[in-house]
Motif scaffolding. Structure first.
Motif, PDB file in Angstrom:
ATOM      1  N   CYS A 129      99.520  29.476 -18.226  1.00 37.01           N
ATOM      2  CA  CYS A 129      99.357  28.072 -18.593  1.00 37.01           C
ATOM      3  C   CYS A 129      98.395  27.945 -19.774  1.00 37.01           C
ATOM      4  N   THR A 130      98.791  27.172 -20.746  1.00 39.44           N
ATOM      5  CA  THR A 130      97.933  26.774 -21.854  1.00 39.44           C
ATOM      6  C   THR A 130      98.044  25.267 -21.945  1.00 39.44           C
ATOM      7  N   PRO A 131      97.096  24.535 -21.349  1.00 39.20           N
ATOM      8  CA  PRO A 131      97.213  23.075 -21.330  1.00 39.20           C
ATOM      9  C   PRO A 131      97.348  22.487 -22.736  1.00 39.20           C
ATOM     10  N   GLN A 132      98.261  21.554 -22.866  1.00 38.93           N
ATOM     11  CA  GLN A 132      98.453  20.801 -24.110  1.00 38.93           C
ATOM     12  C   GLN A 132      98.389  19.327 -23.734  1.00 38.93           C
ATOM     13  N   THR A 133      97.253  18.961 -23.188  1.00 36.46           N
ATOM     14  CA  THR A 133      97.070  17.627 -22.647  1.00 36.46           C
ATOM     15  C   THR A 133      97.059  16.565 -23.732  1.00 36.46           C
ATOM     16  N   GLN A 134      97.473  15.370 -23.337  1.00 38.70           N
ATOM     17  CA  GLN A 134      97.518  14.252 -24.265  1.00 38.70           C
ATOM     18  C   GLN A 134      96.348  13.314 -23.987  1.00 38.70           C
ATOM     19  N   LYS A 135      96.505  12.335 -23.108  1.00 39.77           N
ATOM     20  CA  LYS A 135      95.386  11.475 -22.756  1.00 39.77           C
ATOM     21  C   LYS A 135      95.564  10.975 -21.337  1.00 39.77           C
ATOM     22  N   TRP A 136      94.477  10.529 -20.756  1.00 40.03           N
ATOM     23  CA  TRP A 136      94.523   9.997 -19.400  1.00 40.03           C
ATOM     24  C   TRP A 136      95.179   8.624 -19.414  1.00 40.03           C
ATOM     25  N   GLU A 137      96.101   8.422 -18.498  1.00 35.61           N
ATOM     26  CA  GLU A 137      96.780   7.139 -18.314  1.00 35.61           C
ATOM     27  C   GLU A 137      96.336   6.550 -16.981  1.00 35.61           C
ATOM     28  N   LYS A 138      96.602   5.266 -16.785  1.00 39.65           N
ATOM     29  CA  LYS A 138      96.246   4.561 -15.544  1.00 39.65           C
ATOM     30  C   LYS A 138      94.737   4.584 -15.313  1.00 39.65           C
ATOM     31  N   THR A 139      93.979   4.363 -16.387  1.00 42.37           N
ATOM     32  CA  THR A 139      92.524   4.302 -16.326  1.00 42.37           C
ATOM     33  C   THR A 139      92.094   2.865 -16.039  1.00 42.37           C
ATOM     34  N   THR A 140      90.788   2.624 -16.036  1.00 44.01           N
ATOM     35  CA  THR A 140      90.294   1.266 -15.790  1.00 44.01           C
ATOM     36  C   THR A 140      90.780   0.323 -16.876  1.00 44.01           C
ATOM     37  N   GLN A 141      90.911  -0.935 -16.524  1.00 46.42           N
ATOM     38  CA  GLN A 141      91.339  -1.944 -17.489  1.00 46.42           C
ATOM     39  C   GLN A 141      90.153  -2.546 -18.234  1.00 46.42           C
ATOM     40  N   ASN A 142      89.083  -2.860 -17.506  1.00 43.21           N
ATOM     41  CA  ASN A 142      87.958  -3.570 -18.107  1.00 43.21           C
ATOM     42  C   ASN A 142      86.642  -2.804 -18.052  1.00 43.21           C
ATOM     43  N   ASP A 143      86.516  -1.858 -17.165  1.00 41.96           N
ATOM     44  CA  ASP A 143      85.274  -1.108 -16.983  1.00 41.96           C
ATOM     45  C   ASP A 143      85.261   0.068 -17.959  1.00 41.96           C
ATOM     46  N   GLU A 144      84.210   0.164 -18.788  1.00 40.43           N
ATOM     47  CA  GLU A 144      84.135   1.221 -19.794  1.00 40.43           C
ATOM     48  C   GLU A 144      82.743   1.829 -19.856  1.00 40.43           C
ATOM     49  N   ILE A 145      82.689   3.049 -20.369  1.00 41.35           N
ATOM     50  CA  ILE A 145      81.441   3.724 -20.699  1.00 41.35           C
ATOM     51  C   ILE A 145      81.561   4.123 -22.167  1.00 41.35           C
TER      52      ILE A 145
END
Length: 113
Positions: A63-79
């Protein structure tokens, strides 16, 4: 309500043969149970998301991860203007796998925000 994910959360890829562990590097100040909270920017291959053994989509080659981005994250809460990864979040791999969280990385049953 889905809970936030922290450093050392266990990850599973539906095309991988082993579990992996999430490493948080997107921020170093917001914690839950003394572990950094993961954000959408914690999706870099071999920095945040590590190999899942062998890849079934690549005929059981390493396996060689070729990740894109996280989906289904918070809508309004951010850091730091980055959405927070939840235990129901998913990250797609360009090889064809879908990465999900099987352990959120902390023991908390509830969070205080």
């Amino acid at each position: 309500m889905s809970q936030k994910v922290t450093q050392s959360a266990q990850l599973q890829c539906d095309k991988g043969t082993k579990l992996s562990e999430l490493k948080v590097s997107s921020q170093d100040f917001s914690t839950f149970e003394d572990k950094f909270i993961a954000t959408e920017n914690d999706a870099k291959p071999n920095e945040n998301i590590f190999p899942f053994g062998n890849c079934k989509a690549k005929y059981n080659q390493s396996c060689t991860p070729q990740t894109q981005k996280w989906e289904k994250t918070t809508q309004n809460d951010e850091i730091n203007n980055q959405k927070i990864v939840l235990e129901t979040s998913e990250c797609l791999c360009k090889t064809g796998g879908k990465i999900t969280i099987i352990n959120k990385g902390h023991n908390g049953k509830t969070e205080a925000g």
